[in-house]
Each structure stands twice: as C-alpha cells, then as structure tokens.
Write an enzyme that holds these catalytic residues in place. Structure first.
Site, PDB file in Angstrom:
ATOM      1  N   CYS A 149       0.861  -1.188   0.000  1.00  0.00           N
ATOM      2  CA  CYS A 149       0.000   0.000   0.000  1.00  0.00           C
ATOM      3  C   CYS A 149       0.894   1.233   0.000  1.00  0.00           C
ATOM      4  O   CYS A 149       1.707   1.402   0.908  1.00  0.00           O
ATOM      5  CB  CYS A 149      -0.876  -0.049   1.248  1.00  0.00           C
ATOM      6  SG  CYS A 149      -1.924   1.381   1.419  1.00  0.00           S
ATOM      7  N   CYS A 156      -3.673  15.428   2.871  1.00  0.00           N
ATOM      8  CA  CYS A 156      -4.696  15.387   1.815  1.00  0.00           C
ATOM      9  C   CYS A 156      -5.489  16.688   1.868  1.00  0.00           C
ATOM     10  O   CYS A 156      -5.721  17.216   2.948  1.00  0.00           O
ATOM     11  CB  CYS A 156      -5.634  14.194   2.041  1.00  0.00           C
ATOM     12  SG  CYS A 156      -6.782  13.900   0.678  1.00  0.00           S
ATOM     13  N   CYS A 160     -12.587  14.102   4.103  1.00  0.00           N
ATOM     14  CA  CYS A 160     -13.586  13.066   4.371  1.00  0.00           C
ATOM     15  C   CYS A 160     -13.727  12.951   5.890  1.00  0.00           C
ATOM     16  O   CYS A 160     -12.711  12.866   6.598  1.00  0.00           O
ATOM     17  CB  CYS A 160     -13.168  11.750   3.729  1.00  0.00           C
ATOM     18  SG  CYS A 160     -12.956  11.909   1.947  1.00  0.00           S
TER      19      CYS A 160
HETATM   20 FE1  SF4 Z   1      -8.167  12.188   1.426  1.00  0.00          FE
HETATM   21 FE2  SF4 Z   1     -10.712  11.409   1.786  1.00  0.00          FE
HETATM   22 FE3  SF4 Z   1      -8.910   9.670   0.780  1.00  0.00          FE
HETATM   23 FE4  SF4 Z   1      -8.794  10.471   3.348  1.00  0.00          FE
HETATM   24  S1  SF4 Z   1     -10.410   9.250   2.378  1.00  0.00           S
HETATM   25  S2  SF4 Z   1      -7.069  10.295   1.921  1.00  0.00           S
HETATM   26  S3  SF4 Z   1      -9.464  12.620   3.214  1.00  0.00           S
HETATM   27  S4  SF4 Z   1      -9.643  11.584  -0.165  1.00  0.00           S
END
Ligand code: SF4
Ligand code: SAH
Length: 421
Positions: A149, A156, A160
């Site tokens: 992974c 990011c 989310c």
């Molecule tokens: Fe970014 Fe959402 Fe993926 Fe987390 S789940 S890495 S916040 S896109």
C-alpha cells in the site's frame, strides 16, 4: 461549494520533473553572488525510460546515439537488480559510471522505522526529505501473493469526515521518485532483487495510503509506468489499483494513461450523506461519478471497478442502504469492498457491529456481488503505533490508521488472481 472543497485537481499541486530531484546528495555549485549553494541531483529511479534517455542526453553524460541502449541498461540495474550505487553497473564503462555518479543519484531515502507483525505484515516509515515522512505497508496473502500500500501525497486536501488524513493539511505531493522509492524499499526488505516474476512475494500495488492519487496524477502515472515496465520491477498494470474519492474529470485520463485498476471510495448511496462523508461529492455528485465510472476505459467483467464502502455504525449500514447500493451500481462490472471503520481519537464515528456488516454483505452477495470482509492484519504493530505519543509519532500513528489495511485487503479479493494472470 464549501470552503474545504478543493479547486481544480490539476492546479497548484502539479509538479514537474524538476521536483523529482532530491537534495540529500547535493553537490556544490556557486550562486550568482558567488556563494556556494546546494545543487540538487535528479534521482534516476523516478524517471520513466524515455525520460531517462532524455536526462542522459541533456546532461551530456551519454552521447545521443547510445542513450537508448544505456538508458535500458541503467534502468535494468535500478529496477531489475535494485542497485543503489552506479559502481555496481558492471556493463557500463567505468568513466561513464563516474560521470553518472557526479551528476545523478540513485540513493534510497532514509528508513526511519521498520516494523514486522507476527502475521508477516511489514511497515516502513520513510523520510523522503526533512519533514516529509511517509508510511508504506506490505501485507502478505493479499492479491496474487502480497500487496504493498503506497502513498501519493503527504496529507490530503480533501476532508472526508471519517478519515484521519483528512484532518491533516496537505504537506505536498510526492514525486515520482518518492512513490517508486516506497516499492524499492519494500523490495529491499523482502529481498526481492533481482525482480524475477516467478515466486515473487510483492505481487500487487494499491494506492490507498495517504493522499488523493488523482490530485497527483502526473507523478502517479509516471510511477506506474516505471513499476510496470518489464525491463524493471514488472508488476502488471492489472495488479496496480488506484483508489480515488471520486475526482470525476480525471478518471478518463487515469484509465488511458495508466490502465490501472480502479477503486472508488463511495461510502454512501445518496448525495445528502455522501456530501458529509466525502465532501468532494458536492463538486462531483453521485450521478456524475457513476457516469464517469461507466465510461472508465477498459472496464469489463475481467477488469471490474471496486467500490469501497466504509461501515459506519448507524450512519450508512442499514439493509435499505445495501439495497440502494445494489440499485446504484446496477450494470457496472463491479466488486464491493466493505471496510470496517478504523476509529481514531477525536472521531465521532463507530465501526458497525460485525453482525450488521455480515447482514449488509449478505444482501450484496445475494445480488451477485462478491463483497469480501477481511480481518485487519498487522494488529500487533498497529497497536504499538497507537501508543506513540510525541507530535511526530502522532502523525505516524494517524498515517498508519489511514493506510486502512482492511480496505486494502478487501480490494484485492482472491478472484483478482485469475483475472490478472
Ligand atoms: Fe483524502 Fe478522503 Fe482519501 Fe482520506 S479518504 S485520503 S481525506 S480523499
Ligand atoms: N484518497 C483516496 C485513497 C486513499 S484512502 C481515497 O479516498 O480513495 C484509501 C481508503 O481508505 C479509502 O476508501 C478511504 O475512504 C478509506 N479510509 C480512510 N479512512 C478510513 C478509516 N478511518 N477507516 C476505514 N477506512 C478508511
């Protein structure tokens, strides 16, 4: 659009080849004022073969007529044999090797921490540059033999609500060399050089670490080209999966440039809920996302899209939602990956009860979808990580949680083995 919704994917974050330079092996040169400054060297591991040809010619180290042949030799040394020193390239003239070493680097980044779980899961904390630390995890028994992974960004820009990475600011995109380095470090540790195809333990790659790969598509696509090149590591593009939260305008380019397998972080079946869980949904709502997926290049029963669905107690885990999911993806060649939620401190969500997850999966299975739920691996090393306290260690712990081992295990269900043969 909320303030947290990112702007166009390709804008400020795209980086050029220049940023595949690393400063650790810097050579000295003089600035305009005569003061010595560090001149960063290009790490050749981050160049595709055509880019390598160009770099050799531009630098004047190799003459134009021999560049293609030399580039293939050097590429094989780096990515098939795994060497980290030009001196070992025995079929390259000594003088050329010396000039290569003066001009370029093929050094690995520093490994800050290495952990091996009782079940064989391995985790590396890699320092790419000061303040740029990335974790990658290898899980045996996933995909054909075992999967790595990898991360595409540090932090990011998307928020989310159930994801810990989303609470961290984006530090920066990883360069191609830094993405490839995650694979090289794993292969060093797994003793997988030369990179022979028989009996390899690292058979699959998933972009499910930190970051949104489609906001760094240039580097991700180049890294996939390097990793899949048969003169080097040679992991088939069909064994490389890119997971996205749904950056719809980039899906076609992803498919056309990488031919990678697609995984979509869906997590909800209606816009009202998905707007909360995956705020990018406000920009690219479910109907647009589904249209983009249906148009994904190369989608077929042999190359199905994986829908990731994190199981959040009382939020998205009812039988009605399972039925809505079946309806939503009707006609799309798909697998569904139910991910038990990984809790993190400060998160309001809880993981669904096991019986609820099973009931949800049963509805999907009845509708003909394989929806494996796997037990998370590497629990012992995860637990150790969760107990770390210092500021940087907190980041490490959260990065690891984010790696979402269960998610990755589920994406690579057993039937991929037959498809990817
Ligand atoms: Fe970014 Fe959402 Fe993926 Fe987390 S789940 S890495 S916040 S896109
Ligand atoms: N940014 C990309 C890829 C990295 S996230 C994406 O969002 O798809 C990889 C997977 O882990 C995604 O499906 C994501 O939704 C999931 N994930 C994130 N945080 C999680 C958590 N705390 N528990 C379970 N899965 C999580």
């Amino acid at each position: 659009m909320s303030a947290s919704t990112p702007e166009h994917p390709e804008t400020p974050l795209s980086v050029t080849l220049d940023l595949s330079r690393v400063s650790t092996d810097a050579a000295s040169s003089l600035s305009a004022s005569g003061t010595p400054v560090a001149k960063p060297m290009v790490n050749l591991s981050g160049l595709t073969r055509p880019q390598l040809v160009a770099a050799l010619v531009e630098s004047g180290v190799v003459e134009h007529g021999k560049a293609k042949m030399r580039a293939t030799q050097i590429f094989r040394w780096m990515h098939h044999r795994g060497v980290t020193d030009f001196a070992h390239m025995s079929d390259v003239a000594k003088e050329t090797r010396a000039r290569l070493a003066e001009t370029f680097t093929i050094a690995r980044p520093e490994i800050v921490e290495r952990q091996v779980s009782k079940d064989g899961t391995r985790k590396w904390l890699i320092r790419m540059a000061p303040g740029i630390e990335v974790e990658s995890v290898y899980i045996p028994g996933v995909g054909r033999a075992g999967a790595l992974c990898v991360s595409s960004q540090v932090g990011c820009t998307l928020n989310c609500s159930f994801c810990h990475t989303g609470t961290q600011p984006l530090v920066r995109n990883l360069t191609t060399a830094e993405i490839v380095a995650q694979v090289q470090v794993a292969k060093d540790d797994l003793a997988e050089w030369p990179s022979d195809k028989e009996d390899r333990v690292l058979s699959n790659i998933v972009f499910m670490g930190m970051g949104e790969p489609l906001y760094n598509l240039g580097q991700v696509a180049d890294a996939i080209e390097i990793i899949s090149d048969n003169e080097g590591i040679g992991i088939s593009r069909r064994r490389i999966t890119v997971s996205t939260s749904g950056v719809v305008p980039m899906l076609e380019k992803l498919g056309n440039t990488t031919q990678a397998m697609l995984a979509i972080s869906l997590h909800a079946t209606n816009d009202e809920l998905r707007d909360v869980l995956v705020p990018l949904n406000k920009k690219y709502p479910i109907a647009e996302l589904m249209a983009g997926i249906r148009a994904y290049p190369g989608l077929s029963n042999a190359r199905r899209v994986t829908f990731e669905y994190v199981m959040l107690k009382g939020v998205n885990d009812s039988p009605e939602e399972a039925r809505a999911l079946v309806k939503l993806i009707k006609g799309i060649p798909a697998k569904i990956n139910l991910i038990p939620f990984n809790p993190w401190p400060g998160s309001d969500y809880l993981c669904s009860d096991w019986s609820t997850i099973e009931a949800f999966a049963a509805i999907l299975n009845k509708a003909g979808y394989s929806s494996p739920i796997r037990t998370p691996r590497g629990r012992d090393i995860l637990a150790a990580c969760g107990q770390l306290k210092s500021e940087s260690e907190k980041v490490r712990a959260s990065a690891l949680r984010k790696l979402s081992l269960a998610a990755m295990a589920g994406v690579l269900s057993d039937d991929d083995e037959d498809e990817a043969a």
